[in-house]
Scaffold this motif. Sequence first.
Motif, mmCIF file in Angstrom:
data_model
loop_
_atom_site.group_PDB
_atom_site.id
_atom_site.type_symbol
_atom_site.label_atom_id
_atom_site.label_comp_id
_atom_site.label_asym_id
_atom_site.label_seq_id
_atom_site.Cartn_x
_atom_site.Cartn_y
_atom_site.Cartn_z
ATOM 1 N N TRP A 94 11.337 26.253 14.627
ATOM 2 C CA TRP A 94 10.072 25.823 15.237
ATOM 3 C C TRP A 94 8.846 26.183 14.404
ATOM 4 O O TRP A 94 7.719 25.994 14.850
ATOM 5 C CB TRP A 94 9.933 26.375 16.657
ATOM 6 C CG TRP A 94 10.914 25.735 17.574
ATOM 7 C CD1 TRP A 94 12.003 26.313 18.141
ATOM 8 C CD2 TRP A 94 10.928 24.373 18.007
ATOM 9 N NE1 TRP A 94 12.699 25.398 18.902
ATOM 10 C CE2 TRP A 94 12.053 24.192 18.833
ATOM 11 C CE3 TRP A 94 10.114 23.273 17.762
ATOM 12 C CZ2 TRP A 94 12.380 22.977 19.424
ATOM 13 C CZ3 TRP A 94 10.429 22.059 18.365
ATOM 14 C CH2 TRP A 94 11.545 21.921 19.177
ATOM 15 N N SER A 95 9.064 26.672 13.203
ATOM 16 C CA SER A 95 7.912 26.950 12.340
ATOM 17 C C SER A 95 7.276 25.616 11.952
ATOM 18 O O SER A 95 7.886 24.554 12.085
ATOM 19 C CB SER A 95 8.348 27.735 11.103
ATOM 20 O OG SER A 95 9.251 26.965 10.345
ATOM 21 N N THR A 96 6.061 25.676 11.493
ATOM 22 C CA THR A 96 5.337 24.459 11.141
ATOM 23 C C THR A 96 5.519 24.144 9.660
ATOM 24 O O THR A 96 5.342 25.010 8.806
ATOM 25 C CB THR A 96 3.838 24.620 11.447
ATOM 26 O OG1 THR A 96 3.696 24.889 12.852
ATOM 27 C CG2 THR A 96 3.057 23.380 11.093
ATOM 28 N N ILE A 97 5.874 22.900 9.395
ATOM 29 C CA ILE A 97 5.940 22.381 8.033
ATOM 30 C C ILE A 97 4.845 21.326 7.926
ATOM 31 O O ILE A 97 4.704 20.478 8.816
ATOM 32 C CB ILE A 97 7.325 21.751 7.748
ATOM 33 C CG1 ILE A 97 8.401 22.827 7.740
ATOM 34 C CG2 ILE A 97 7.309 20.987 6.433
ATOM 35 C CD1 ILE A 97 9.801 22.292 7.491
ATOM 36 N N PRO A 133 6.944 20.367 13.440
ATOM 37 C CA PRO A 133 7.932 21.439 13.615
ATOM 38 C C PRO A 133 9.086 21.237 12.626
ATOM 39 O O PRO A 133 9.549 20.112 12.408
ATOM 40 C CB PRO A 133 8.398 21.269 15.055
ATOM 41 C CG PRO A 133 7.303 20.518 15.732
ATOM 42 C CD PRO A 133 6.717 19.613 14.679
ATOM 43 N N ALA A 134 9.553 22.323 12.048
ATOM 44 C CA ALA A 134 10.598 22.257 11.016
ATOM 45 C C ALA A 134 11.827 21.495 11.496
ATOM 46 O O ALA A 134 12.379 20.672 10.754
ATOM 47 C CB ALA A 134 10.971 23.667 10.577
ATOM 48 N N ILE A 135 12.263 21.733 12.721
ATOM 49 C CA ILE A 135 13.462 21.083 13.227
ATOM 50 C C ILE A 135 13.246 19.575 13.382
ATOM 51 O O ILE A 135 14.163 18.774 13.137
ATOM 52 C CB ILE A 135 13.956 21.726 14.559
ATOM 53 C CG1 ILE A 135 15.345 21.219 14.927
ATOM 54 C CG2 ILE A 135 12.966 21.515 15.683
ATOM 55 C CD1 ILE A 135 16.435 21.650 13.982
ATOM 56 N N GLY A 146 8.039 27.182 21.581
ATOM 57 C CA GLY A 146 6.766 27.814 21.239
ATOM 58 C C GLY A 146 6.911 29.062 20.412
ATOM 59 O O GLY A 146 5.914 29.659 20.029
ATOM 60 N N ALA A 147 8.141 29.433 20.067
ATOM 61 C CA ALA A 147 8.356 30.713 19.389
ATOM 62 C C ALA A 147 7.874 30.741 17.943
ATOM 63 O O ALA A 147 7.580 31.810 17.421
ATOM 64 C CB ALA A 147 9.842 31.075 19.447
ATOM 65 N N GLY A 148 7.777 29.605 17.257
ATOM 66 C CA GLY A 148 7.324 29.600 15.859
ATOM 67 C C GLY A 148 8.289 30.310 14.974
ATOM 68 O O GLY A 148 9.489 30.299 15.182
ATOM 69 N N PHE A 149 7.761 31.000 13.926
ATOM 70 C CA PHE A 149 8.622 31.668 12.948
ATOM 71 C C PHE A 149 8.899 33.103 13.365
ATOM 72 O O PHE A 149 8.171 33.875 13.741
ATOM 73 C CB PHE A 149 7.970 31.640 11.561
ATOM 74 C CG PHE A 149 8.814 32.239 10.491
ATOM 75 C CD1 PHE A 149 10.035 31.668 10.197
ATOM 76 C CD2 PHE A 149 8.423 33.347 9.793
ATOM 77 C CE1 PHE A 149 10.833 32.191 9.202
ATOM 78 C CE2 PHE A 149 9.219 33.890 8.785
ATOM 79 C CZ PHE A 149 10.422 33.292 8.498
#
Length: 187
Positions: free
Chosen positions: A115-118, A126-128, A184-187
């Motif tokens: 869920w980190s941002t790319i 979101p990465a996924i 919402g967890a992010g990295f």
Amino acid sequence: MTGFQNPAQLDRFIFWPPAINRGEYWRLISHGFVHADGQHLLFNMITLFFFGRVIEQAFAGYIGPLGYAAFYIAAILVAILPSYFQHRNDARYRSLGASGAVSAVLFAYILIAPWSTIYVFFFPVPAIVYGGLFTAYGLYASRLGHDHINHSAHLWGAGFGVLFTLCLEPRLGPVFLERLMQPGAGF
């Protein structure tokens, strides 16, 4: 190395099945160190810069910095092998670039931080979601085969990155699934 600066160098290192069939096995790796143009090289290096540092750090406790380099080189090889088997008798087929290995690094990152941002051309994704779109587009474009891009290498590299990471740390599989349930967890 950059093939666009030295055509003779490109000819010596590019992935070309007839040369590999003659025993020039280094081409299974060397193609990952030559690029078609500055844009191709820049895109790979920017991706590697942002995600490679994270993955190198994540892998360091397991395999160390030399292990990370070995992972990267193995990804170059694994990503191109399906292309070799598909085109081993095709003298017109050529491939170059580090995209398969860069995809391995990127998908290892996605596995660790889904869920980190790319940022894709300055747009946050979101990465996924990026991983899903990347895979879907790769499968689609691979079937068309009109753009002179080795989408197969991208996809096999991505798969290798995920598999290698899971072999390195099997507990990451359940952690990944748990993280998927927490957008919402992010990295």
